[in-house]
Design an enzyme around this catalytic site. Structure first.
Site, PDB file in Angstrom:
ATOM      1  N   TYR A  39      -0.461   1.016  -8.712  1.00 28.29           N
ATOM      2  CA  TYR A  39      -1.405   0.018  -8.209  1.00 28.29           C
ATOM      3  C   TYR A  39      -2.831   0.584  -8.186  1.00 28.29           C
ATOM      4  CZ  TYR A  39       2.076  -3.279  -6.251  1.00 28.29           C
ATOM      5  OH  TYR A  39       3.066  -4.207  -6.063  1.00 28.29           O
ATOM      6  N   CYS A 195      -1.722   9.232  -0.325  1.00 29.62           N
ATOM      7  CA  CYS A 195      -0.898   8.398  -1.205  1.00 29.62           C
ATOM      8  C   CYS A 195       0.529   8.827  -0.912  1.00 29.62           C
ATOM      9  CB  CYS A 195      -1.242   8.655  -2.668  1.00 29.62           C
ATOM     10  SG  CYS A 195      -0.029   7.969  -3.833  1.00 29.62           S
ATOM     11  N   THR A 196       1.404   7.859  -0.701  1.00 25.31           N
ATOM     12  CA  THR A 196       2.751   8.224  -0.250  1.00 25.31           C
ATOM     13  C   THR A 196       3.579   8.909  -1.334  1.00 25.31           C
ATOM     14  OG1 THR A 196       3.451   5.945  -0.690  1.00 25.31           O
ATOM     15  CG2 THR A 196       2.876   6.510   1.591  1.00 25.31           C
ATOM     16  N   HIS A 197       3.097   8.893  -2.568  1.00 29.35           N
ATOM     17  CA  HIS A 197       3.775   9.681  -3.610  1.00 29.35           C
ATOM     18  C   HIS A 197       3.504  11.188  -3.449  1.00 29.35           C
ATOM     19  CE1 HIS A 197       4.144   5.833  -5.733  1.00 29.35           C
ATOM     20  NE2 HIS A 197       4.883   6.401  -6.656  1.00 29.35           N
TER      21      HIS A 197
HETATM   22  N1  DGL Z   1       2.245   5.259  -3.046  1.00 29.98           N
HETATM   23  C1  DGL Z   1       1.077   4.497  -3.372  1.00 29.98           C
HETATM   24  C2  DGL Z   1      -0.034   4.846  -2.382  1.00 29.98           C
HETATM   25  O1  DGL Z   1       0.270   5.343  -1.308  1.00 29.98           O
HETATM   26  C3  DGL Z   1       0.758   4.691  -4.811  1.00 29.98           C
HETATM   27  C4  DGL Z   1      -0.236   3.750  -5.338  1.00 29.98           C
HETATM   28  C5  DGL Z   1      -0.180   3.498  -6.806  1.00 29.98           C
HETATM   29  O2  DGL Z   1       0.774   2.858  -7.224  1.00 29.98           O
HETATM   30  O3  DGL Z   1      -1.121   3.907  -7.501  1.00 29.98           O
HETATM   31  O4  DGL Z   1      -1.196   4.606  -2.595  1.00 29.98           O
END
Ligand code: DGL
Length: 271
Positions: A39, A195-197
């Site tokens: 996203y 970012c949660t990744h």
């Molecule tokens: N895990 C999403 C976040 O915390 C990733 C966003 C992405 O899809 O770029 O922002």
């Protein structure tokens, strides 16, 4: 009730995993919009529409009235609009910013007193391009803390590499993004994995930043904050069983990626 957890992909599983450990009896339904990840390179309207549609998928699950937006990009770019223009009063959507800012500033979100000096002064923020461009983190911090210098690094490519399971690329990108940030701010005292990744690669961030930089991850903070919220709103706990994992992506591929880093088997199904 079951609690829904939303992310653009598998990154929200870092939050899911922490919630599962902290609140083992809570029914959870996870939805990853893997087909449309990342996203972080999309525009605000696109992020808003996809986030809203994803939340709706979770609210359509029996007994789901509360969704955790386990995505910084969605929280930074779309959450306010969702809460103000779309959400009905019986539903709740909570983002990942509030627990993080509370931890950094050591004060509660509802505390509207003037900004104060806090322990940290040089903060390195790692986040997606859309989250960095929104400046949402700096804005929320500035309401509550003074004298904090924030240097942000948009970590292009990292989410794509993690979604593809290419950890060699992901690690190389993290190292180069950290180096780029350290050229702008040589001595940060804290780093935010916004970012949660990114917590999947926390060790790589720590190695590149050095041992003296305190890393703030949202997973634990969000899990604890949800525990407090449910303690204050016991009506929201209900008896839902949960356990469902949904994706717009390739179910086999997403299940493999998720199992790889969670280190226990998870099975995604198509929405
Ligand atoms: N895990 C999403 C976040 O915390 C990733 C966003 C992405 O899809 O770029 O922002």
């Amino acid at each position: 009730m079951v609690v829904g957890i939303f992310d653009s992909g598998i990154g929200g599983l870092t939050v899911y995993d922490a919630i599962k450990s902290h609140l083992p009896d809570l029914g959870l339904v996870y939805f990853g919009d893997n087909k449309h990840a990342p996203y972080g390179v999309r525009d605000a309207d696109d992020i808003f529409q996809r986030t809203r549609d994803g939340i709706q998928i979770l609210f359509d699950q029996p007994g789901c009235d509360l969704v955790i937006l386990a995505c910084n990009t969605a929280s930074a770019v779309a959450l306010r609009r969702i809460q103000e223009r779309w959400l009905t009063p019986e539903k709740r959507v909570l983002g990942v910013f509030v627990p993080l800012i509370e931890a950094l500033t050591e004060r509660e979100w509802g505390d509207n007193s003037p900004p104060i000096e806090v322990e940290i002064s040089h903060v390195a923020l790692f986040a997606t391009p859309a989250s960095v461009a929104s400046r949402a983190f700096q804005r929320e911090l500035a309401f509550r803390a003074i004298g904090v210098d924030v240097e942000a690094q948009a970590c292009g490519g990292v989410v794509d590499a993690i979604e593809e399971g290419d950890y060699i690329l992901a690690e190389a990108l993290v190292t180069s993004h950290v180096e780029a940030l350290l050229r702008k701010m040589p001595l940060p005292d804290a780093a935010i994995l916004g970012c949660t990744h990114y917590p999947i690669l926390k060790a790589v961030f720590q190695k590149a930043l050095g041992p003296n930089v305190k890393i703030f991850c949202q997973s634990e903070l969000v899990a604890r904050s949800l525990g407090d919220y449910l303690h204050r709103h016991p009506d929201k706990i209900g008896r839902g069983k949960g356990g469902k994992m949904l994706t717009t992506g390739d179910t086999l591929k997403v299940s493999q990626r998720a199992t790889q880093f969670l280190k226990y088997a998870v099975q995604f199904e198509a929405v």
